[in-house]
Enzyme design. Structure first.
Site, PDB file in Angstrom:
ATOM      1  N   GLU A 269       6.131 -54.136 -45.978  1.00  0.00           N
ATOM      2  CA  GLU A 269       5.636 -54.112 -44.591  1.00  0.00           C
ATOM      3  C   GLU A 269       5.045 -55.461 -44.206  1.00  0.00           C
ATOM      4  O   GLU A 269       5.260 -55.950 -43.096  1.00  0.00           O
ATOM      5  CB  GLU A 269       4.601 -53.003 -44.400  1.00  0.00           C
ATOM      6  CG  GLU A 269       5.152 -51.605 -44.545  1.00  0.00           C
ATOM      7  CD  GLU A 269       6.333 -51.314 -43.627  1.00  0.00           C
ATOM      8  OE1 GLU A 269       6.373 -51.836 -42.508  1.00  0.00           O
ATOM      9  OE2 GLU A 269       7.241 -50.575 -44.060  1.00  0.00           O
ATOM     10  N   TRP A 272       7.670 -57.624 -43.143  1.00  0.00           N
ATOM     11  CA  TRP A 272       8.147 -57.414 -41.757  1.00  0.00           C
ATOM     12  C   TRP A 272       7.431 -58.384 -40.808  1.00  0.00           C
ATOM     13  O   TRP A 272       8.002 -58.922 -39.873  1.00  0.00           O
ATOM     14  CB  TRP A 272       7.920 -55.975 -41.305  1.00  0.00           C
ATOM     15  CG  TRP A 272       9.072 -55.049 -41.613  1.00  0.00           C
ATOM     16  CD1 TRP A 272       9.127 -54.111 -42.596  1.00  0.00           C
ATOM     17  CD2 TRP A 272      10.342 -54.977 -40.919  1.00  0.00           C
ATOM     18  NE1 TRP A 272      10.348 -53.467 -42.562  1.00  0.00           N
ATOM     19  CE2 TRP A 272      11.102 -53.978 -41.547  1.00  0.00           C
ATOM     20  CE3 TRP A 272      10.892 -55.667 -39.836  1.00  0.00           C
ATOM     21  CZ2 TRP A 272      12.389 -53.640 -41.120  1.00  0.00           C
ATOM     22  CZ3 TRP A 272      12.170 -55.338 -39.402  1.00  0.00           C
ATOM     23  CH2 TRP A 272      12.907 -54.336 -40.052  1.00  0.00           C
ATOM     24  N   TRP A 300      18.303 -51.146 -16.980  1.00  0.00           N
ATOM     25  CA  TRP A 300      16.904 -50.758 -17.178  1.00  0.00           C
ATOM     26  C   TRP A 300      16.264 -50.477 -15.823  1.00  0.00           C
ATOM     27  O   TRP A 300      16.546 -51.186 -14.854  1.00  0.00           O
ATOM     28  CB  TRP A 300      16.092 -51.892 -17.804  1.00  0.00           C
ATOM     29  CG  TRP A 300      16.548 -52.451 -19.113  1.00  0.00           C
ATOM     30  CD1 TRP A 300      17.014 -53.709 -19.325  1.00  0.00           C
ATOM     31  CD2 TRP A 300      16.540 -51.808 -20.386  1.00  0.00           C
ATOM     32  NE1 TRP A 300      17.286 -53.881 -20.655  1.00  0.00           N
ATOM     33  CE2 TRP A 300      17.005 -52.731 -21.333  1.00  0.00           C
ATOM     34  CE3 TRP A 300      16.170 -50.536 -20.830  1.00  0.00           C
ATOM     35  CZ2 TRP A 300      17.130 -52.450 -22.677  1.00  0.00           C
ATOM     36  CZ3 TRP A 300      16.293 -50.249 -22.164  1.00  0.00           C
ATOM     37  CH2 TRP A 300      16.769 -51.183 -23.076  1.00  0.00           C
ATOM     38  N   ASN A 335       1.930 -47.043 -36.413  1.00  0.00           N
ATOM     39  CA  ASN A 335       3.283 -47.605 -36.299  1.00  0.00           C
ATOM     40  C   ASN A 335       4.326 -46.565 -35.885  1.00  0.00           C
ATOM     41  O   ASN A 335       5.180 -46.830 -35.034  1.00  0.00           O
ATOM     42  CB  ASN A 335       3.685 -48.261 -37.625  1.00  0.00           C
ATOM     43  CG  ASN A 335       5.060 -48.888 -37.543  1.00  0.00           C
ATOM     44  OD1 ASN A 335       5.300 -49.768 -36.728  1.00  0.00           O
ATOM     45  ND2 ASN A 335       5.980 -48.401 -38.362  1.00  0.00           N
ATOM     46  N   TRP A 353      12.252 -52.762 -21.645  1.00  0.00           N
ATOM     47  CA  TRP A 353      11.317 -52.892 -22.778  1.00  0.00           C
ATOM     48  C   TRP A 353      10.227 -53.909 -22.499  1.00  0.00           C
ATOM     49  O   TRP A 353       9.111 -53.810 -23.037  1.00  0.00           O
ATOM     50  CB  TRP A 353      12.065 -53.260 -24.069  1.00  0.00           C
ATOM     51  CG  TRP A 353      12.849 -54.550 -24.029  1.00  0.00           C
ATOM     52  CD1 TRP A 353      14.137 -54.723 -23.648  1.00  0.00           C
ATOM     53  CD2 TRP A 353      12.380 -55.870 -24.374  1.00  0.00           C
ATOM     54  NE1 TRP A 353      14.511 -56.043 -23.729  1.00  0.00           N
ATOM     55  CE2 TRP A 353      13.452 -56.770 -24.180  1.00  0.00           C
ATOM     56  CE3 TRP A 353      11.165 -56.373 -24.836  1.00  0.00           C
ATOM     57  CZ2 TRP A 353      13.344 -58.139 -24.425  1.00  0.00           C
ATOM     58  CZ3 TRP A 353      11.046 -57.739 -25.078  1.00  0.00           C
ATOM     59  CH2 TRP A 353      12.132 -58.604 -24.878  1.00  0.00           C
ATOM     60  N   TRP A 376       9.432 -54.210 -29.985  1.00  0.00           N
ATOM     61  CA  TRP A 376      10.006 -53.669 -28.749  1.00  0.00           C
ATOM     62  C   TRP A 376      11.515 -53.837 -28.719  1.00  0.00           C
ATOM     63  O   TRP A 376      12.243 -52.916 -28.354  1.00  0.00           O
ATOM     64  CB  TRP A 376       9.345 -54.308 -27.514  1.00  0.00           C
ATOM     65  CG  TRP A 376       8.086 -53.575 -27.189  1.00  0.00           C
ATOM     66  CD1 TRP A 376       6.822 -53.918 -27.579  1.00  0.00           C
ATOM     67  CD2 TRP A 376       7.971 -52.330 -26.498  1.00  0.00           C
ATOM     68  NE1 TRP A 376       5.931 -52.962 -27.153  1.00  0.00           N
ATOM     69  CE2 TRP A 376       6.604 -51.978 -26.484  1.00  0.00           C
ATOM     70  CE3 TRP A 376       8.885 -51.475 -25.889  1.00  0.00           C
ATOM     71  CZ2 TRP A 376       6.142 -50.807 -25.875  1.00  0.00           C
ATOM     72  CZ3 TRP A 376       8.419 -50.308 -25.276  1.00  0.00           C
ATOM     73  CH2 TRP A 376       7.073 -49.983 -25.282  1.00  0.00           C
TER      74      TRP A 376
HETATM   75  P1  FAD Z   1       0.026 -51.307 -42.529  1.00  0.00           P
HETATM   76  O1  FAD Z   1       0.967 -50.160 -42.575  1.00  0.00           O
HETATM   77  O2  FAD Z   1      -1.200 -51.219 -43.348  1.00  0.00           O
HETATM   78  O3  FAD Z   1       0.871 -52.596 -42.945  1.00  0.00           O
HETATM   79  C1  FAD Z   1       0.260 -53.780 -43.465  1.00  0.00           C
HETATM   80  C2  FAD Z   1       0.620 -54.961 -42.595  1.00  0.00           C
HETATM   81  O4  FAD Z   1       2.037 -55.153 -42.594  1.00  0.00           O
HETATM   82  C3  FAD Z   1       0.250 -54.793 -41.136  1.00  0.00           C
HETATM   83  O5  FAD Z   1      -1.110 -55.102 -40.915  1.00  0.00           O
HETATM   84  C4  FAD Z   1       1.207 -55.758 -40.461  1.00  0.00           C
HETATM   85  O6  FAD Z   1       0.745 -57.078 -40.535  1.00  0.00           O
HETATM   86  C5  FAD Z   1       2.460 -55.635 -41.323  1.00  0.00           C
HETATM   87  N1  FAD Z   1       3.380 -54.660 -40.705  1.00  0.00           N
HETATM   88  C6  FAD Z   1       3.464 -53.336 -40.951  1.00  0.00           C
HETATM   89  N2  FAD Z   1       4.466 -52.788 -40.224  1.00  0.00           N
HETATM   90  C7  FAD Z   1       5.013 -53.796 -39.503  1.00  0.00           C
HETATM   91  C8  FAD Z   1       6.090 -53.873 -38.569  1.00  0.00           C
HETATM   92  N3  FAD Z   1       6.813 -52.804 -38.221  1.00  0.00           N
HETATM   93  N4  FAD Z   1       6.353 -55.067 -37.991  1.00  0.00           N
HETATM   94  C9  FAD Z   1       5.654 -56.179 -38.323  1.00  0.00           C
HETATM   95  N5  FAD Z   1       4.636 -56.163 -39.226  1.00  0.00           N
HETATM   96  C10 FAD Z   1       4.321 -54.998 -39.799  1.00  0.00           C
HETATM   97  N6  FAD Z   1       2.098 -55.252 -35.179  1.00  0.00           N
HETATM   98  C11 FAD Z   1       1.144 -56.155 -34.874  1.00  0.00           C
HETATM   99  O7  FAD Z   1       0.437 -56.632 -35.774  1.00  0.00           O
HETATM  100  N7  FAD Z   1       0.944 -56.552 -33.578  1.00  0.00           N
HETATM  101  C12 FAD Z   1       1.695 -56.070 -32.534  1.00  0.00           C
HETATM  102  O8  FAD Z   1       1.504 -56.487 -31.386  1.00  0.00           O
HETATM  103  C13 FAD Z   1       2.681 -55.077 -32.835  1.00  0.00           C
HETATM  104  N8  FAD Z   1       3.415 -54.506 -31.852  1.00  0.00           N
HETATM  105  C14 FAD Z   1       4.364 -53.556 -32.157  1.00  0.00           C
HETATM  106  C15 FAD Z   1       5.117 -52.987 -31.131  1.00  0.00           C
HETATM  107  C16 FAD Z   1       6.078 -52.020 -31.410  1.00  0.00           C
HETATM  108  C17 FAD Z   1       6.891 -51.421 -30.291  1.00  0.00           C
HETATM  109  C18 FAD Z   1       6.283 -51.612 -32.743  1.00  0.00           C
HETATM  110  C19 FAD Z   1       7.312 -50.561 -33.067  1.00  0.00           C
HETATM  111  C20 FAD Z   1       5.543 -52.182 -33.776  1.00  0.00           C
HETATM  112  C21 FAD Z   1       4.576 -53.161 -33.512  1.00  0.00           C
HETATM  113  N9  FAD Z   1       3.796 -53.742 -34.529  1.00  0.00           N
HETATM  114  C22 FAD Z   1       2.856 -54.684 -34.209  1.00  0.00           C
HETATM  115  C23 FAD Z   1       4.060 -53.444 -35.952  1.00  0.00           C
HETATM  116  C24 FAD Z   1       3.221 -52.310 -36.582  1.00  0.00           C
HETATM  117  O9  FAD Z   1       3.209 -51.187 -35.756  1.00  0.00           O
HETATM  118  C25 FAD Z   1       1.787 -52.737 -36.894  1.00  0.00           C
HETATM  119  O10 FAD Z   1       1.785 -53.962 -37.590  1.00  0.00           O
HETATM  120  C26 FAD Z   1       1.064 -51.702 -37.756  1.00  0.00           C
HETATM  121  O11 FAD Z   1       1.023 -50.473 -37.082  1.00  0.00           O
HETATM  122  C27 FAD Z   1      -0.318 -52.196 -38.058  1.00  0.00           C
HETATM  123  O12 FAD Z   1      -1.075 -51.221 -38.729  1.00  0.00           O
HETATM  124  P2  FAD Z   1      -1.640 -51.501 -40.171  1.00  0.00           P
HETATM  125  O13 FAD Z   1      -2.300 -52.820 -40.240  1.00  0.00           O
HETATM  126  O14 FAD Z   1      -2.430 -50.291 -40.566  1.00  0.00           O
HETATM  127  O15 FAD Z   1      -0.296 -51.593 -41.004  1.00  0.00           O
END
Ligand code: FAD
Length: 466
Positions: A269, A272, A300, A335, A353, A376
């Site tokens: 993650e 990502w 859209w 997420n 979007w 997005w």
């Molecule tokens: P954890 O599950 O604990 O993951 C650890 C770290 O991994 C996160 O803190 C983050 O840095 C990274 N990570 C995890 N999932 C993703 C992912 N899908 N994409 C990129 N990095 C990821 N994340 C943001 O930080 N900022 C945003 O503005 C953002 N906008 C999003 C918009 C959409 C439409 C979607 C689908 C996802 C978005 N995300 C964004 C990704 C993700 O949802 C969040 O990073 C995650 O929910 C953060 O929660 P956490 O720190 O508990 O993640």
């Protein structure tokens, strides 16, 4: 010798390469500049940036230092400041969005022309975008090969905060951070949101330790259940640089070596986030332009009453509304919920979007230019490595699967509940009065029949192909 440390998205003393370099050079003057990049931020990230900055200011002041705060163009302020205090070096940690790169390049040229030594460092990423290349020398557009390319790469060890000889020159003036009114755009109850924030580097480290100690084992199996406290929450702190990705990587690697079952998934993650920056660096227009060809004439819808109901968590689709209210009250969203609300907006409501991206940009305290744009585009179907457009999440089906007891929905929806939860009620304290909503209202009827919305989305997709 005095070095100026230009603070940006690196609000920490721990594992901060620019600060370490400045401390090695001599006395350190930390400077934060409220320039266009700050002025342009959405309401919640701008407000949260101010809280993070205040926390760092207090930390530096406790060590006898002072952070110099100025509003204006970075180039002019840095030049003026360096001259006023006789600094010979300016350091910063690099950023990767197009606007920041353009600004930093111009600032670097101007400072060097004025005879200053300028150095920049990597603190925001594990793998800088240009260091990862496909075999043919291009950049990755698909996540899995990107992960395979980086997963076994060595990552530099994190360094503890250095001993710093802080400069506090009397000849320069500093703005009080309150003068910048960074929270002025928060139309919603900021104090409600603040109760959910974890601000500063101590809070970030505590969060990491808690996650590794208590939740990483369940991470792979339970991370998709939004009512469960399994995810780390670290995105809020990563956004402002209150923790270094190298610290998190090292903790995740140690857990993996100790045999924790969820550790590898957690590292994936984190990658990502790296992938998102890789894309943004190579495609600076990712937040604005469809990545895939053939999407520019997709039909859209623009802004509409439906989109407004979506923003206000008032669609009558319970999982969607719960998630939008979580966003409004906490400034973050799980997420899985982000994917569902984004799919509902772009597919069931057939809405552009970019409209959803902009609302997230205004509301998220973990707003990140790369992850938000990628997320997005991924959900909408027009992005790199995107979910196919024809895969339309059914929010009710997702609720049955990932919120089987209705805990998440109960946590965020008060209307109609015998005993509404405090969090659900706090939504009504957070919203502007002009929304005229109350927990005693009837829960709204669905704004769209999910089956019909899905069919309309698929028909638009088929028509586009033809
Ligand atoms: P954890 O599950 O604990 O993951 C650890 C770290 O991994 C996160 O803190 C983050 O840095 C990274 N990570 C995890 N999932 C993703 C992912 N899908 N994409 C990129 N990095 C990821 N994340 C943001 O930080 N900022 C945003 O503005 C953002 N906008 C999003 C918009 C959409 C439409 C979607 C689908 C996802 C978005 N995300 C964004 C990704 C993700 O949802 C969040 O990073 C995650 O929910 C953060 O929660 P956490 O720190 O508990 O993640």
């Amino acid at each position: 010798m005095t070095a100026i440390w230009w603070l940006r998205r690196d609000l920490r003393l721990d594992d901060n390469p620019a600060l370490r370099a400045a401390a090695n050079a001599g006395q350190v003057l930390p400077v934060f500049i409220c320039d266009d990049s700050v002025e342009r931020l959405g309401a919640a990230p701008k407000w949260r940036l101010g809280l993070g900055l205040e926390a760092l200011i207090q930390r530096i002041e406790a060590q006898g230092g002072q952070v110099f705060l100025r509003r204006g163009a970075a180039r002019d302020i840095l030049l003026e400041l360096a001259q006023a205090i006789g600094a010979d070096t300016v350091v910063w940690n690099r950023l990767y969005d197009g606007a920041a790169i353009e600004r930093d390049t111009a600032v670097k040229t101007a400072l060097q022309e004025a005879g200053l030594s300028v150095q920049s460092y990597n603190s925001h990423l594990l793998f800088e975008p240009w260091t990862v290349e496909t075999k043919s020398g291009g950049y990755y557009k698909v996540y899995s090969p990107f992960w395979r390319a980086v997963c076994d790469r060595p990552v530099a060890a994190a360094h503890a905060a250095p001993n710093v000889d802080w400069a506090s020159p009397s000849e320069v003036q500093t703005d009080p951070v309150s003068d910048w009114a960074l929270g002025a755009g928060m139309q919603r109850g900021a104090e409600v949101v603040q109760a959910h924030c974890r601000i500063g580097e101590d809070a970030a480290r505590a969060r990491l330790d808690h996650f590794i100690g208590c939740h990483i084992a369940d991470y792979k199996a339970r991370r998709d259940f939004p009512a469960e406290p399994v995810c780390s929450g670290l995105s809020e702190n990563l956004t402002y640089g209150e923790i270094s990705p190298r610290r998190i990587w090292a903790a995740g690697q140690a857990a993996r070596e100790a045999g924790e079952p969820g550790a590898e998934h957690f590292l994936k993650e984190l990658v990502w986030r790296e992938f998102a920056y890789h894309l943004l660096f190579h495609e600076p227009s990712l937040p604005e332009d469809n990545h895939r060809e053939g999407w520019d004439d997709f039909p859209w819808r623009g802004d509409s009453e439906d989109a407004d109901r979506w923003r206000r968590g008032c669609t009558g689709i319970r999982f969607v509304d719960a998630a939008m209210r979580e966003l409004y009250v906490t400034g973050t969203m799980h997420n899985r919920a982000r994917m569902i609300v984004a799919s509902f907006l772009t597919k069931h409501l057939l809405t552009d979007w970019r409209l959803g991206r902009a609302w997230f940009e205004d509301c998220l305290i973990d707003w990140d230019p790369a992850s938000n744009a990628m997320g997005w585009q991924w959900v909408a179907g027009c992005g790199p490595d995107a979910a196919p457009y024809f895969r339309v999440f059914n929010p009710d089906g997702q609720a049955e699967k990932y919120d089987p007891e209705g805990t998440y929905r109960h946590r965020w929806i008060a209307e109609g509940a015998d005993t509404p939860s405090d969090t659900a009620l706090s939504f009504f304290d957070a919203v502007p009065k002009s929304w005229a909503v109350s927990p005693g209202d009837a829960y709204p009827a669905p704004i769209i029949d999910l089956r019909k919305g899905r069919e309309r989305a698929l028909a638009a997709y088929e028509a586009r192909k033809g």
